[in-house]
Design an enzyme around this catalytic site. Structure first.
Site, PDB file in Angstrom:
ATOM      1  N   THR A   1       0.825  -1.203   0.000  1.00  0.00           N
ATOM      2  CA  THR A   1       0.000   0.000   0.000  1.00  0.00           C
ATOM      3  C   THR A   1       0.860   1.255   0.000  1.00  0.00           C
ATOM      4  O   THR A   1       1.986   1.244   0.503  1.00  0.00           O
ATOM      5  CB  THR A   1      -0.908   0.016   1.248  1.00  0.00           C
ATOM      6  OG1 THR A   1      -1.547   1.290   1.375  1.00  0.00           O
ATOM      7  CG2 THR A   1      -0.100  -0.243   2.518  1.00  0.00           C
ATOM      8  N   ASP A   2       0.304   2.345  -0.542  1.00  0.00           N
ATOM      9  CA  ASP A   2       1.026   3.615  -0.508  1.00  0.00           C
ATOM     10  C   ASP A   2       1.133   4.179   0.915  1.00  0.00           C
ATOM     11  O   ASP A   2       1.937   5.073   1.178  1.00  0.00           O
ATOM     12  CB  ASP A   2       0.374   4.653  -1.428  1.00  0.00           C
ATOM     13  CG  ASP A   2      -1.081   4.970  -1.076  1.00  0.00           C
ATOM     14  OD1 ASP A   2      -1.623   4.363  -0.139  1.00  0.00           O
ATOM     15  OD2 ASP A   2      -1.676   5.817  -1.780  1.00  0.00           O
ATOM     16  N   GLU A   3       0.364   3.629   1.846  1.00  0.00           N
ATOM     17  CA  GLU A   3       0.398   4.135   3.213  1.00  0.00           C
ATOM     18  C   GLU A   3       1.736   3.883   3.902  1.00  0.00           C
ATOM     19  O   GLU A   3       2.031   4.509   4.929  1.00  0.00           O
ATOM     20  CB  GLU A   3      -0.750   3.545   4.028  1.00  0.00           C
ATOM     21  CG  GLU A   3      -2.121   3.989   3.531  1.00  0.00           C
ATOM     22  CD  GLU A   3      -3.258   3.559   4.438  1.00  0.00           C
ATOM     23  OE1 GLU A   3      -3.123   3.720   5.672  1.00  0.00           O
ATOM     24  OE2 GLU A   3      -4.266   3.065   3.916  1.00  0.00           O
TER      25      GLU A   3
ATOM     26  N   TYR B   1      -1.338  -0.257  11.120  1.00  0.00           N
ATOM     27  CA  TYR B   1      -1.573  -0.976   9.867  1.00  0.00           C
ATOM     28  C   TYR B   1      -0.433  -0.746   8.875  1.00  0.00           C
ATOM     29  O   TYR B   1       0.177  -1.699   8.373  1.00  0.00           O
ATOM     30  CB  TYR B   1      -2.893  -0.540   9.230  1.00  0.00           C
ATOM     31  CG  TYR B   1      -2.975  -0.864   7.757  1.00  0.00           C
ATOM     32  CD1 TYR B   1      -2.904  -2.184   7.306  1.00  0.00           C
ATOM     33  CD2 TYR B   1      -3.097   0.151   6.801  1.00  0.00           C
ATOM     34  CE1 TYR B   1      -2.948  -2.484   5.950  1.00  0.00           C
ATOM     35  CE2 TYR B   1      -3.142  -0.151   5.450  1.00  0.00           C
ATOM     36  CZ  TYR B   1      -3.066  -1.462   5.027  1.00  0.00           C
ATOM     37  OH  TYR B   1      -3.102  -1.753   3.690  1.00  0.00           O
TER      38      TYR B   1
ATOM     39  N   LYS C   1       2.505  -3.291   7.289  1.00  0.00           N
ATOM     40  CA  LYS C   1       2.717  -3.507   5.853  1.00  0.00           C
ATOM     41  C   LYS C   1       4.146  -3.145   5.453  1.00  0.00           C
ATOM     42  O   LYS C   1       4.773  -3.847   4.643  1.00  0.00           O
ATOM     43  CB  LYS C   1       1.720  -2.696   5.034  1.00  0.00           C
ATOM     44  CG  LYS C   1       0.282  -3.190   5.127  1.00  0.00           C
ATOM     45  CD  LYS C   1       0.112  -4.599   4.570  1.00  0.00           C
ATOM     46  CE  LYS C   1       0.263  -4.656   3.061  1.00  0.00           C
ATOM     47  NZ  LYS C   1      -0.026  -6.006   2.520  1.00  0.00           N
TER      48      LYS C   1
END
Length: 343
Positions: A128-130, A155, A159
């Protein structure tokens, strides 16, 4: 000649589920295995149309269960592993971070060990870009594959940790891998806890739509079908070890997204309700996908077309999301698989 075997972890979730359907349809000569533990966000209702296909197989398993995963890999000798399985809801990670570490980090390690043991052709890790943290509101700034990882929620930290593990298995053991980092997905079969399906379902029921803070947080929206085609391309064409950002060129504030849905459904903006902001709420995500575009990918959907089609899909498929909201979808596995002795 034996068929190519593709294992998709988390294939009962939103993005993984759409990818399973995409692969079963596009590659009838591939054997597609959908492995999912069927936690609260996983449902098999979305796969009723492909269950009769001879190239589709479902396996109920927990990716952290080494005693199940290792023998499964040794038995089936998968060629490709596309790893979606993850706890993904930021709000839940704030209240229950340990679950995210267990699934997203330890589960990834179990899969990597199993993949290494059978010399898989490619392990694609969907991230994810997060993991990059947040951007300011300067529209000229974007995440690239070289942006340092600075996750701000449990979260995204879990990741980022799994990303590092995947990279380490490539560097240390020579495992053929790719990592993809996507922006926010939307489209069919999105679990109703997320912004777009939550808004659609609540607006249809004339219920208040909660928006964190002032609603000015910006996300880059990617249609799930565009994401599936990107992963397909990376799987087959991406050089081992490379990381690819997958973005939709569709930046919207959360408030803009909600207002567009309300307008499409011809409802009142009085349904909008601003609530206390989420802890560690990142201001803006925006992706530069030029590296992936150089590989040959372009998104087909702009946000205006995509959100209109998505709203219509939820109108046409009320039965699916109403079963999700009511919890009835959890009975499907028992009825379809256990009672029919299909596993």
């Amino acid at each position: 000649m034996s068929k190519i075997k593709v294992l998709v972890t988390g294939g009962a979730g939103f993005i993984g589920g759409n990818f399973v359907k995409y692969m079963v349809d596009k590659y009838p000569d591939y054997e597609i295995y959908n492995l999912d533990e069927l936690t609260y966000a996983g449902d098999l209702l979305k796969h009723q149309d492909i269950e009769p296909r001879c190239n589709y197989h479902f396996i109920k398993a927990d990716i952290t269960d080494r005693e199940t995963i290792q023998p499964l890999f040794e038995k089936e000798k998968f060629d490709y592993v596309i790893h979606f399985a993850a706890e993904s809801h930021v709000d839940r990670s704030i209240s229950e971070p340990e679950i995210f570490i267990r699934t997203n980090v330890l589960g990834t390690q179990v899969l990597l060990d199993a993949a290494k043991a059978i010399d898989v052709t490619k392990f694609v890790h969907v991230s994810t870009d997060e993991v990059y943290g947040e951007l300011d509101f300067d529209p000229s700034t974007f995440f690239t594959e070289e942006t340092p990882l600075q996750p701000n929620s449990p979260y995204s930290a879990s990741k980022a940790s799994s990303d590092f593990l995947v990279r380490a298995y490539h560097e240390t053991y020579g495992l053929p891998i790719n990592i993809t980092r996507c922006s926010n997905n939307y489209g069919p079969y999105h679990f109703p806890e997320k912004l777009i399906p939550l808004t659609i379902s609540r607006v249809l029921n004339d219920e208040k739509v909660p928006i964190y803070g002032d609603g000015k947080n910006i996300r880059d929206w990617l249609h799930v079908v565009d994401h599936c085609s990107a992963i397909d391309l990376v799987l087959h064409k991406g050089p081992s070890g490379e990381i690819y950002n997958v973005g939709g060129h569709n930046e919207q504030t959360n408030l803009e997204v909600v207002k567009k849905i309300i307008k499409t459904l011809e409802k009142s903006e009085d349904l909008i309700e601003f609530v206390t902001d989420r802890l560690g709420h990142d201001k803006r995500y925006a992706i530069d996908p030029s590296k992936l575009e150089e590989l040959g990918w372009k998104p087909k959907y702009n946000f205006e077309t995509g959100i209109t089609q998505t709203v219509q899909w939820y109108l046409d498929n009320k039965e699916w999301w109403e079963q999700i909201i009511s919890g009835e979808y959890r009975d499907y596995f028992d009825k379809q698989y256990l009672l029919n002795n299909q596993i």
